[in-house]
Design an enzyme around this catalytic site. Structure first.
Site, mmCIF file in Angstrom:
data_model
loop_
_atom_site.group_PDB
_atom_site.id
_atom_site.type_symbol
_atom_site.label_atom_id
_atom_site.label_comp_id
_atom_site.label_asym_id
_atom_site.label_seq_id
_atom_site.Cartn_x
_atom_site.Cartn_y
_atom_site.Cartn_z
ATOM 1 N N GLU A 95 78.478 1.180 56.409
ATOM 2 C CA GLU A 95 79.705 0.406 56.196
ATOM 3 C C GLU A 95 80.713 0.783 57.269
ATOM 4 O OE1 GLU A 95 80.834 -2.183 54.234
ATOM 5 O OE2 GLU A 95 82.494 -1.889 55.632
ATOM 6 N N THR A 104 83.007 -8.955 48.732
ATOM 7 C CA THR A 104 82.520 -9.034 47.352
ATOM 8 C C THR A 104 83.567 -8.462 46.391
ATOM 9 O OG1 THR A 104 80.266 -8.812 48.174
ATOM 10 C CG2 THR A 104 80.590 -8.470 45.821
ATOM 11 N N GLY A 110 83.024 -15.852 39.657
ATOM 12 C CA GLY A 110 81.899 -15.385 38.849
ATOM 13 C C GLY A 110 80.605 -15.632 39.590
ATOM 14 N N HIS A 302 89.520 -22.563 51.344
ATOM 15 C CA HIS A 302 89.697 -22.572 49.889
ATOM 16 C C HIS A 302 91.053 -23.194 49.584
ATOM 17 C CE1 HIS A 302 90.171 -21.210 45.786
ATOM 18 N NE2 HIS A 302 88.919 -20.778 45.780
ATOM 19 N N GLU A 315 89.348 -20.030 41.145
ATOM 20 C CA GLU A 315 89.070 -21.378 40.662
ATOM 21 C C GLU A 315 89.054 -21.430 39.137
ATOM 22 O OE1 GLU A 315 85.507 -23.073 42.500
ATOM 23 O OE2 GLU A 315 87.037 -24.219 43.520
ATOM 24 N N ARG A 318 92.044 -23.019 37.496
ATOM 25 C CA ARG A 318 91.989 -24.477 37.303
ATOM 26 C C ARG A 318 90.938 -24.835 36.253
ATOM 27 N NH1 ARG A 318 90.446 -26.097 42.827
ATOM 28 N NH2 ARG A 318 90.512 -23.884 43.308
ATOM 29 N N ARG A 339 85.794 -27.981 46.917
ATOM 30 C CA ARG A 339 86.855 -27.300 47.659
ATOM 31 C C ARG A 339 87.291 -28.057 48.905
ATOM 32 N NH1 ARG A 339 84.740 -21.017 47.122
ATOM 33 N NH2 ARG A 339 85.295 -20.822 44.927
ATOM 34 N N HIS A 441 88.049 -19.062 54.071
ATOM 35 C CA HIS A 441 87.484 -18.332 52.944
ATOM 36 C C HIS A 441 86.061 -17.842 53.161
ATOM 37 C CE1 HIS A 441 87.121 -16.894 48.974
ATOM 38 N NE2 HIS A 441 86.309 -17.839 48.547
ATOM 39 N N HIS A 442 85.163 -18.714 53.582
ATOM 40 C CA HIS A 442 83.753 -18.340 53.532
ATOM 41 C C HIS A 442 82.990 -18.959 54.695
ATOM 42 C CE1 HIS A 442 80.395 -16.795 51.028
ATOM 43 N NE2 HIS A 442 79.710 -17.689 51.693
ATOM 44 N N ARG A 481 80.630 -25.121 49.746
ATOM 45 C CA ARG A 481 80.110 -24.147 48.782
ATOM 46 C C ARG A 481 80.784 -24.349 47.429
ATOM 47 N NH1 ARG A 481 81.531 -18.977 46.976
ATOM 48 N NH2 ARG A 481 83.411 -19.020 48.229
ATOM 49 N N ALA A 486 78.345 -18.043 45.908
ATOM 50 C CA ALA A 486 78.179 -16.946 46.870
ATOM 51 C C ALA A 486 77.669 -15.705 46.157
ATOM 52 C CB ALA A 486 79.493 -16.633 47.566
ATOM 53 N N VAL A 487 78.160 -15.452 44.956
ATOM 54 C CA VAL A 487 77.713 -14.265 44.225
ATOM 55 C C VAL A 487 76.255 -14.440 43.810
ATOM 56 C CG1 VAL A 487 78.125 -12.744 42.266
ATOM 57 C CG2 VAL A 487 80.064 -13.687 43.520
HETATM 58 P P1 ADP Z 1 78.205 -10.132 51.193
HETATM 59 O O1 ADP Z 1 78.995 -10.885 50.192
HETATM 60 O O2 ADP Z 1 77.286 -10.972 51.971
HETATM 61 O O3 ADP Z 1 77.571 -8.905 50.597
HETATM 62 P P2 ADP Z 1 80.573 -8.716 52.052
HETATM 63 O O4 ADP Z 1 81.675 -9.285 52.844
HETATM 64 O O5 ADP Z 1 80.859 -8.462 50.614
HETATM 65 O O6 ADP Z 1 79.294 -9.630 52.277
HETATM 66 O O7 ADP Z 1 80.105 -7.321 52.669
HETATM 67 C C1 ADP Z 1 79.766 -7.168 54.018
HETATM 68 C C2 ADP Z 1 80.111 -5.751 54.424
HETATM 69 O O8 ADP Z 1 79.573 -5.468 55.709
HETATM 70 C C3 ADP Z 1 81.614 -5.485 54.521
HETATM 71 O O9 ADP Z 1 81.962 -4.369 53.766
HETATM 72 C C4 ADP Z 1 81.843 -5.264 56.013
HETATM 73 O O10 ADP Z 1 82.926 -4.398 56.283
HETATM 74 C C5 ADP Z 1 80.508 -4.674 56.420
HETATM 75 N N1 ADP Z 1 80.242 -4.805 57.861
HETATM 76 C C6 ADP Z 1 80.477 -5.876 58.650
HETATM 77 N N2 ADP Z 1 80.105 -5.632 59.911
HETATM 78 C C7 ADP Z 1 79.606 -4.380 59.937
HETATM 79 C C8 ADP Z 1 79.083 -3.543 60.958
HETATM 80 N N3 ADP Z 1 79.005 -3.950 62.227
HETATM 81 N N4 ADP Z 1 78.672 -2.292 60.629
HETATM 82 C C9 ADP Z 1 78.766 -1.844 59.351
HETATM 83 N N5 ADP Z 1 79.282 -2.582 58.344
HETATM 84 C C10 ADP Z 1 79.691 -3.836 58.626
#
Ligand code: ADP
Length: 506
Positions: A95, A104, A110, A302, A315, A318, A339, A441-442, A481, A486-487
């Protein structure tokens, strides 16, 4: 510098060095910065598996894993758990931020899922086919039918799997674009991300799977056609993490204005709901490793984002009965439409914004609203007239709007805007409003994958060793979407990719 590294060179380090010299380093994001880091930073890492390496022209520490997962959002964490439970124990999750969970954490509506045990318990009739059809319809038939079918067919199992991890999503609601209740929330109706992320993190920790925080993947390492590792910057130290497989679960690009406008120049200046780590790194790394990116211009805005704080108003607000009114106090669209359409309608209103208006019942039923209130973005009045004054909208117009909306429920009249979902009459008493407009948003496009989560090149061939899951992938949502999908995507495909990789490496 080289003296320090050479002094730690071991037999295994020399082997690593030999391997490294015949590998091509795929240029990734910040490749130049990574090289500067290699030359300018101390390399005396203290991780137990760290090996010094003294390849000519490059010096760095390395660690060996079976599987490296990049990203601690729902997709990455789920992949780690399922891979581990399928027998793959030498796994690490990276991370780049100091906090885990990514976007996330902010998932509010949901998790959509069909034919679930919770739907059955609550006599909600649904089918995987309906879920698939409504997802493809919502994306105007631009999604990949095979991926969407896989998601629908495996959604109930993902709900059960989460339940087995102690993450119970049994409070079911509607979001825009679905005809039956299939959006699964935590029992108390709170935002799903705040239950999902801590639950998944706990499961990762229970299994002893290491999570490297502040560890940024910079580029993928290839050996011929195969991806065999990741170069990282871990708290300022450059390392190579060797791996038999790499899963990119890096999320989207919403916090990278330059990348957003590269694909969508018209979105310049929009606020974003994304966390600062959502900078699209995975797209660059994958593309440089030979993967195809699809539908990258499909960036969802969004419709209900509070602009000063970039807070996304879920959402479910609403879905629970709230309406959108313009500066004249008038409704202008079916709030439960998709959306893209609601956002477009909002932008046509005076000032390009709307008030999301709701009563005490909606306030009480959505735990997230108390958080919006704490953030100071909720306007209030003890009556419609008081609220109208607080938000500077004509009181008579707002009262007429609410009366007309109430008649849908109380008198069974057809809504002039065609709203049929979540029509719940306002009760007298406290009234609330949040000023909203569209925000980035996405990322709906992304790395092309198949139902084994293999990253594919333009010819549709898998890139050996490279997998992707979650928002970084494309093909599920098409050009729109549905809230809650997404979840479902991150859970179904996150769980799947861990199992697939474990089986492939068995
Ligand atoms: P998903 O919903 O697809 O799981 P998220 O946005 O919840 O995606 O999580 C993606 C994670 O990946 C984030 O915490 C983001 O900070 C991390 N991330 C993005 N790029 C990198 C990277 N180059 N190295 C390590 N972590 C990364």
């Amino acid at each position: 510098m080289s003296t320090i590294v050479k002094s730690t060179l071991s037999a295994s380090g020399m082997e690593a060095s030999r391997l490294l010299t015949r590998r091509s380093f795929v240029a990734g994001i910040g490749a130049t910065a990574a090289l500067v880091a290699l030359g300018g930073l101390g390399l005396s890492g203290c991780a137990p598996k760290t090996q010094g390496s003294g390849a000519a022209g490059g010096e760095e520490a390395s660690e060996d894993y079976d599987l490296v997962i990049v990203g601690t959002g729902g997709a990455g964490l789920s992949a780690a758990i399922s891979a581990y439970d399928a027998g793959l124990t030498n796994v690490v999750v990276l991370e780049k931020m100091a906090v885990n969970g990514g976007n996330t954490n902010f998932s509010s509506s949901g998790m959509n899922a069909s034919e679930t045990k919770f739907q059955k318990e609550q006599n909600i009739e649904d089918s995987n086919e309906l879920f698939v059809t409504e997802t493809l319809d919502g994306g105007h038939n631009t999604g990949d039918p095979e991926l969407v079918q896989f998601m629908g067919d495996n959604s109930a199992a993902a709900i059960d799997w989460l339940d087995s991890l102690g993450i119970k999503l049994d409070n079911i609601t509607l979001t825009g674009g679905m005809s039956v209740k299939r959006c699964h929330r935590p029992t108390d109706g709170s935002a799903v991300g705040l239950t999902l992320v801590p639950g998944l993190v706990a499961a990762v920790q229970e299994r002893g799977i290491p999570m490297k925080m502040s560890c940024e993947a910079k580029e993928l390492v290839k050996d011929g056609d195969a991806v065999v590792g990741v170069k990282v910057d871990e708290k300022g130290k450059a390392k190579t993490l060797n791996a038999k497989a790499v899963i990119l679960a890096t999320g989207g690009l919403g916090a990278n204005q330059e990348m957003v406008t590269k694909y969508r120049p018209d979105l310049a200046g929009y606020v974003t709901t994304n966390q600062p780590g959502a900078t699209g790194d995975g797209y660059v790394m994958a593309e440089n490793a030979g993967a195809e990116l699809i539908q990258m211009d499909q960036i969802q805005i969004h419709p209900t984002v509070e602009q000063d704080t970039s807070t996304l108003v879920a959402e479910g607000v609403r879905g629970g009965g709230a309406i959108l009114v313009n500066a004249d106090g008038e409704r202008f669209f079916d709030e439960m439409s998709t959306r893209d359409k609601v956002s477009a309608a909002e932008l046509e209103q005076p000032g390009g914004f709307a008030w999301c208006v709701f009563d005490q019942q909606v306030y009480d039923a959505n735990k997230a609203i108390a958080k919006y209130d704490d953030a100071g973005i909720v306007q209030k009045g003890a009556s419609v007239a008081e609220l109208a004054e607080a938000i500077d909208v004509d009181a008579a117009a707002l009262a007429d709007t609410i009366a007309a909306y109430n008649a849908i429920t109380t008198d069974g009249v057809a809504d002039e805007f065609g709203r049929t979902e979540g029509c719940i009459a306002f009760a007298d008493g406290n009234m609330y409003a949040i000023k909203v407009a569209p925000g980035i948003h996405h990322a709906m496009g992304g790395i092309r994958i198949n139902t084994k989560n293999e990253a594919l090149d333009a010819a549709g061939n898998p890139i050996p060793g490279l997998y992707a899951a979650g928002e970084v992938t494309g093909g599920i949502h098409g050009n729109n979407r549905i809230g809650g999908n997404a979840v479902c995507d991150i859970e179904v495909f996150g769980k799947n990719v861990g199992e697939v990789v474990a089986a492939a490496l068995a």
